[in-house]
Design an enzyme around this catalytic site. Structure first.
Site, PDB file in Angstrom:
ATOM      1  N   ASP A  34       0.845  -1.195   0.000  1.00  0.00           N
ATOM      2  CA  ASP A  34       0.000   0.000   0.000  1.00  0.00           C
ATOM      3  C   ASP A  34       0.879   1.243   0.000  1.00  0.00           C
ATOM      4  O   ASP A  34       0.558   2.261  -0.589  1.00  0.00           O
ATOM      5  CB  ASP A  34      -0.855   0.042   1.274  1.00  0.00           C
ATOM      6  N   LYS A 118      -3.934   3.928  13.968  1.00  0.00           N
ATOM      7  CA  LYS A 118      -4.747   3.825  12.754  1.00  0.00           C
ATOM      8  C   LYS A 118      -4.936   2.338  12.473  1.00  0.00           C
ATOM      9  O   LYS A 118      -4.003   1.643  12.073  1.00  0.00           O
ATOM     10  CB  LYS A 118      -4.044   4.530  11.595  1.00  0.00           C
TER      11      LYS A 118
HETATM   12  S1  IVH Z   1     -10.876   9.120  12.016  1.00  0.00           S
HETATM   13  C1  IVH Z   1     -13.238  12.284   9.709  1.00  0.00           C
HETATM   14  N1  IVH Z   1      -9.456   7.455  13.443  1.00  0.00           N
HETATM   15  O1  IVH Z   1      -8.494   5.346   8.261  1.00  0.00           O
HETATM   16  C2  IVH Z   1     -12.344  11.360  10.446  1.00  0.00           C
HETATM   17  N2  IVH Z   1      -9.902   6.878  11.172  1.00  0.00           N
HETATM   18  O2  IVH Z   1      -7.361   6.630   5.897  1.00  0.00           O
HETATM   19  C3  IVH Z   1     -12.449  10.003   9.980  1.00  0.00           C
HETATM   20  N3  IVH Z   1      -8.999   4.706  10.479  1.00  0.00           N
HETATM   21  O3  IVH Z   1     -11.539   6.259   6.742  1.00  0.00           O
HETATM   22  C4  IVH Z   1     -11.597   8.963  10.437  1.00  0.00           C
HETATM   23  N4  IVH Z   1      -8.103   4.162  12.433  1.00  0.00           N
HETATM   24  O4  IVH Z   1     -11.424   3.979   8.035  1.00  0.00           O
HETATM   25  C5  IVH Z   1      -9.999   7.700  12.235  1.00  0.00           C
HETATM   26  N5  IVH Z   1      -8.250   6.042  14.845  1.00  0.00           N
HETATM   27  C6  IVH Z   1      -8.788   6.284  13.646  1.00  0.00           C
HETATM   28  C7  IVH Z   1      -8.669   5.384  12.566  1.00  0.00           C
HETATM   29  C8  IVH Z   1      -9.249   5.733  11.323  1.00  0.00           C
HETATM   30  C9  IVH Z   1      -8.328   3.767  11.177  1.00  0.00           C
HETATM   31  C10 IVH Z   1      -9.364   4.567   9.042  1.00  0.00           C
HETATM   32  C11 IVH Z   1     -10.767   5.041   8.694  1.00  0.00           C
HETATM   33  C12 IVH Z   1     -10.544   6.170   7.718  1.00  0.00           C
HETATM   34  C13 IVH Z   1      -9.214   5.826   7.151  1.00  0.00           C
HETATM   35  C14 IVH Z   1      -8.533   7.022   6.527  1.00  0.00           C
END
Ligand code: IVH
Length: 693
Positions: A34, A118
């Protein structure tokens, strides 16, 4: 860079990205990480920013990723109450500091950050109303998503009802990630490899694929987990994002314990640095850190761009990689005759394990990598069970290395190999005489999920080498003398073997069918075929149309069944196994009621339960399942997405068309619909040794 040069580069990047997208989404076999993919996309974004005149509507930079396949999705789609956005990515501390500087330029209010892991899974949006889970939607295209509530309900940490004694907003959405822990992922792929099915490329694909399965009882077996990280409750009086999460935790929702409040960007950097190492010992996949402004008022003031919030950013970890040397390349022949190249590597440490071998998938992949014996290669293990070679270090290529040549003959039996046009794989067609294929079939037949016979790899190898067994049915006529000739076999092992052979005669038809090792037929399909067709004779006689009418049986799978059943030797094996006493018929259940007695019900479309369960339900209530709409059909039971021709025919013949609810009322006098299968944990590990790893 000159303008024409930029134009050429933009075009070549678009082609390359499109090809990687196809491999990732369509074939499920990505060949780059990725991280490397993101790098290509970034290069394209930067070039397009410099030369906006070359931006086209169909550029991958202009498209928002979507998991929706609207046309024939078996899932209902609903709008999210608030759009589900993505995050901007950063790949270096420098870029992260630019984010911090940007936020500080945009606001003069004091603020802090909340740092979170994440999680590398697939996004989910839960809707709770008065403390009760109402709906779970996938991200979809960000505006609406697929309703996967039934599948989400199989994840035990997601509460159906929130804890009592707390006050929570009367209605709120909470977003998070559904992910697959490494252990569950390894088990799933182990089974897939054993069944010669295409394994999932990584835990994220496995989580996303599982969440979109139609049969929730299968989802329950795959060990999905969930973590929630974004509560949206605009009318509540929370001040901090971290506060919303700790409250959500007290209501009973699954929240990560690894988040940290940071006062300065240096503290954020510290959090990132420590997790870049620590994350390798987590039991689930993570691919970065999410940095969020914690104060909700500041978040609101900063707002959103079209795709992402201005108050948050993702910092992506570099996947761990190691440089090592290709010592040799083996070509392994599987049960179905497919020849897989495997690189033997100079042992190297990676993510806490020693990597010695890596699959090269097929000849095409070897060509793309441009790999040679003696090359130094980068190996990556981004959560994948099978380490991947991502690229060759051409600077270290020995001067005398020679281009590889994929073998033309089977490495085991020297039969000329043939190419499968659909799978980019070479096959050995000598299925009857090629030892690894024969042994693979025995191993599969005896495996726990099939006939569960006490016979290991070594014994099978010896029995084959001695020529005592050639075809599956030979297992049932082995003499004591032949068995005692096996290394380390005594009376007791013979007794155990015989007992398991005897028990195999009681194994249900679905598992026997699976044990026959028909190409592309996994456990679930075998069970569905056994239930749907009742006995082996019906399967042997079934044509493509009858086979593809089954849920989950497409033309390729149907063709594999037809091919298997038109092979004389396979038919002989079936006849011999029948004679030995194996089950080739599904045992019918005693009817639960006779409410549907004398009725012929034709089914079309999808229901809230799998189609096969629906068929069983009809039969359990004394009804018959029709094979086509005719004047003798009592009802046409129409689910979602019913077949147009069936509806038209029923209308023409004046056959009543009923909904699933109406049907239950008729079948059970208004009683409850059938319960979904219980969420059992399938922990029957397979003890067969994988040859590859
Ligand atoms: S916040 C508007 N927090 O990563 C804020 N996302 O690359 C939205 N993700 O679409 C997301 N861990 O599917 C947030 N601790 C975390 C996360 C997270 C994984 C994913 C999520 C998002 C994607 C973005």
């Amino acid at each position: 860079m000159e303008k024409t040069e930029a134009k050429n580069r933009i075009e070549s990047l678009r082609k390359e990205i499109a090809e990687h997208n196809r491999r990732y989404y369509v074939e499920n076999t990505p060949i780059i990480s990725d991280y490397a993919f993101d790098a290509l996309l970034r290069e394209l974004t930067q070039l397009e920013a410099l030369y906006p005149e070359f931006i086209t509507e169909d550029s991958p930079t202009q498209k928002v990723g979507s998991d929706l396949k609207k046309e024939n999705s078996p899932f209902k789609q609903y709008k999210h109450l608030h759009p589900m956005l993505s995050l901007a990515n950063t790949y270096s501390i420098e870029e992260l500091k630019e984010f911090d500087a940007r936020v500080r330029r945009l606001t003069d209010k004091p603020f802090t950050y909340n740092c979170e892991l994440k999680f590398d899974g697939t996004g989910i949006n839960l809707l709770y109303r008065n403390g009760v889970l109402i709906r779970a939607l996938t991200r979809g295209d960000g505006a609406s998503g697929d309703d996967v509530t039934r599948n989400i309900r199989t994840i035990s940490s997601i509460p159906e009802k929130l804890n009592e004694g707390f006050s929570y907003p009367p209605e709120f959405e909470i977003r998070g990630e559904v992910y697959m822990p490494f252990e569950a992922f390894d088990k799933l792929n182990y089974d897939k490899i054993l069944n010669e099915e295409q394994p999932f490329a990584n835990p994220r694909n496995a989580a996303a694929g599982t969440l979109k399965m139609l049969d929730s009882s299968q989802v329950a077996k795959r060990g999905l987990k969930c973590v929630l990280y974004h509560l949206i409750a605009p009318d509540s009086d929370f001040e901090l994002h971290s506060q919303t999460l700790s409250n959500a935790f007290s209501w009973g929702l699954p929240i990560s314990e690894h988040s940290k409040k940071c006062n300065t960007i240096d503290e954020v950097v510290e959090y990132i640095t420590s997790w870049d190492t620590k994350r390798t010992s987590l039991p689930y996949p993570t691919d970065g850190v999410v940095v969020k402004v914690d104060e909700l008022s500041v978040q609101q003031a900063l707002g959103y761009t079209a795709k992402t919030p201005r108050w948050a950013v993702a910092y992506k970890f570099k996947p761990e990689e190691a440089l090592t040397k290709v010592l040799s390349i083996d070509y392994q022949v599987g049960r179905s005759g497919a020849v897989t190249p495997v690189a033997n590597l100079e042992p190297v440490q990676l993510s806490g394990t020693t990597v010695k071998r890596a699959t090269l998938h097929n000849a095409e992949q070897m060509q793309i990598l441009n790999i040679r014996i003696g090359d130094y290669v980068y190996v990556e293990k981004g959560g994948e069970i099978i380490p991947k070679i991502t690229r060759v270090e051409l600077d270290k290529r020995p001067a005398d290395s020679r281009q590889f040549e994929f073998p033309k003959l089977c490495p085991s039996c020297s039969t000329p190999l043939i190419k499968d046009p659909e799978q980019a794989k070479f096959f050995c067609p000598n299925s009857e005489g090629c030892l690894p294929q024969i042994e693979g079939r025995f191993l599969h037949f005896c495996s726990r999920k099939a006939l569960d016979i006490n016979l290991g790899e070594v014994a099978i190898d010896q029995l084959c080498q001695k020529g005592y067994i050639k075809r599956i049915e030979d297992l049932y006529s082995l003499s004591d003398l032949q068995l005692l000739s096996l290394e380390k076999w005594k009376e007791k092992s013979v007794k155990n073997f015989r007992a398991s052979l005897q028990k195999s005669k009681e194994i249900p038809f679905g598992r026997v069918l699976y044990g026959l090792g028909i190409k592309l037929i996994g456990e679930t399909t075998a069970k569905a075929l056994a239930t749907g067709f009742k006995n082996i004779d019906n399967i042997i006689e079934a044509n493509m149309e009858a086979l593809t009418a089954m849920e989950d049986v497409g033309p390729t799978v149907a063709q594999a069944i037809v091919d298997f059943c038109s092979n004389e030797q396979n038919l002989q094996t079936i006849a011999a196994l029948k004679k030995a006493g194996l089950q080739f018929e599904s045992k019918s259940q005693a009817p639960v009621s006779d409410e549907l007695k004398g009725m012929t019900i034709m089914i079309t479309g999808n229901y809230s339960i799998p189609r096969e369960t629906m068929k069983l339900y009809i039969e359990a209530h004394g009804g018959k399942v029709g094979s086509s709409v005719s004047s003798s059909t009592t009802y046409l039971l129409a689910g979602t997405k019913p077949g147009d021709s069936k509806i038209a025919k029923a209308q023409k013949l004046g056959i009543p068309i009923i909904s699933e609810e109406e049907f239950y009322a008729i079948a059970a006098g208004g009683s409850d619909p059938p319960q979904k299968e219980s969420a059992t944990n399938d922990d029957s590990g397979d003890d067969n040794q994988l040859k590859l790893f």
